[in-house]
Design an enzyme around this catalytic site. Structure first.
Site, PDB file in Angstrom:
ATOM      1  N   GLY A 126       0.447  -5.116   0.933  1.00 29.82           N
ATOM      2  CA  GLY A 126      -0.780  -5.127   0.134  1.00 29.82           C
ATOM      3  C   GLY A 126      -0.610  -5.824  -1.196  1.00 29.82           C
ATOM      4  O   GLY A 126      -1.563  -6.385  -1.733  1.00 29.82           O
ATOM      5  N   GLU A 184       4.622  -5.297   7.193  1.00 27.39           N
ATOM      6  CA  GLU A 184       3.957  -4.173   7.859  1.00 27.39           C
ATOM      7  C   GLU A 184       4.492  -3.909   9.262  1.00 27.39           C
ATOM      8  O   GLU A 184       4.547  -2.767   9.723  1.00 27.39           O
ATOM      9  CB  GLU A 184       2.435  -4.417   7.922  1.00 27.39           C
ATOM     10  N   ALA A 214       0.850  -1.183   0.000  1.00 30.88           N
ATOM     11  CA  ALA A 214       0.000   0.000   0.000  1.00 30.88           C
ATOM     12  C   ALA A 214       0.890   1.239   0.000  1.00 30.88           C
ATOM     13  O   ALA A 214       2.044   1.197   0.441  1.00 30.88           O
ATOM     14  CB  ALA A 214      -0.912  -0.008   1.222  1.00 30.88           C
ATOM     15  N   GLU A 269      -1.055  -9.385  -0.469  1.00 32.78           N
ATOM     16  CA  GLU A 269      -2.466  -9.593  -0.143  1.00 32.78           C
ATOM     17  C   GLU A 269      -3.333  -9.598  -1.401  1.00 32.78           C
ATOM     18  O   GLU A 269      -4.263 -10.400  -1.527  1.00 32.78           O
ATOM     19  CB  GLU A 269      -2.923  -8.523   0.846  1.00 32.78           C
TER      20      GLU A 269
END
Length: 262
Positions: free
Chosen positions: A113, A136, A69, A116
């Site tokens: 992300g 993260e 992200a 993911e």
């Protein structure tokens, strides 16, 4: 080349019955910001609504599928703000909700992300140099788009704990051994292999392929007994389709089936 010049962060292409979406923020290693996620959702909507498309390939660049992200976009957000806007939930889950089969073609980094999003796809094909991880924790936070949940289901508790608590990356070979990756191919063959897989899926009956996807996903959502019952009902339902009649007749007659997706 994109067939929708309105997109700024992705490229979209149609190759026969296969739709290809390429994440395209090269200056940011395809970091997933709100604009990119919005465009990705719009592209998937288009492919879902196009009866000519039987399967979708999602890919990035040779350097990064997606490096996570966009940290710059979210760093200053506070809890009420991030909660009220339902950050990540809105838009991000669109990949996982796609009813048509989605093949991820992963080269370079698939981190946070990016990992993911890859896990939301149905088949993950990795280039030999691909790297996967949930780093993260090194940023003072934790996975928020399924990293602790899908990863645990795919690779087991021990390795999920290892990755999520240390933030380390695993290479494509380890990811395949662990069950995260479907197959590993040379980098030069990555997209061609992913498209070949998608083309193979697209040759099948559309409704049957969607039922198979739905049934496999159900295995992660319920008990074995309920999952088998769900599978059995879908299996019975296939006998209401013309494609089941055609497929079995073709087998008996020793010819290739001509599925009509109905």
């Amino acid at each position: 080349m994109s067939d929708n010049p309105g997109f700024q962060n992705i490229l979209v292409e149609r190759r026969g019955a296969v739709g290809i979406v390429t994440l395209n923020r090269p200056h940011a290693l395809n970091a997933l910001n709100a604009a990119l996620i919005g465009e990705l959702g719009a592209a998937l909507d288009d492919f879902e609504g196009d009866p000519a498309i039987g399967a979708i390939v999602l890919t990035g660049s040779h350097k990064a599928f997606a490096a996570g992200a966009d940290v710059k976009e979210m760093a200053a957000k506070n809890y009420p703000e991030i909660y009220l806007e339902d950050f990540i939930t809105r838009g991000w889950e669109r990949v996982g909700q796609c009813r048509k089969p989605v093949v991820a073609a992963v080269a370079g980094f698939a981190l946070g992300g990016g990992c993911e999003i890859a896990m939301m796809c149905d088949i993950v094909i990795a280039a030999e140099g691909a790297r996967f991880g949930q780093p993260e924790i090194t940023l003072g936070t934790m996975p928020g788009a399924g990293g602790t949940q899908r990863l645990t289901r795919f690779v087991g508790k021990a390795k999920a704990m290892d990755l999520c608590l240390t933030g380390r990356m695993m290479d494509a070979a380890e990811a395949e051994r662990a069950g995260l990756v479907s197959r590993v191919v040379p980098a030069a063959e990555l997209l061609a292999e992913a498209v070949k897989v998608a083309e193979r899926i697209a040759e099948m009956s559309r409704p049957i392929a969607m039922m198979v996807k739905e049934a496999v996903n159900r295995a992660y959502e319920t008990t074995l007994a309920e999952g088998v019952r769900f599978e059995r009902r879908l299996f019975h339902a296939t006998f209401a389709t013309e494609d089941q009649k055609e497929g079995m007749a073709a087998f008996i007659e020793k010819r290739k089936p001509a599925f009509r997706s109905r």
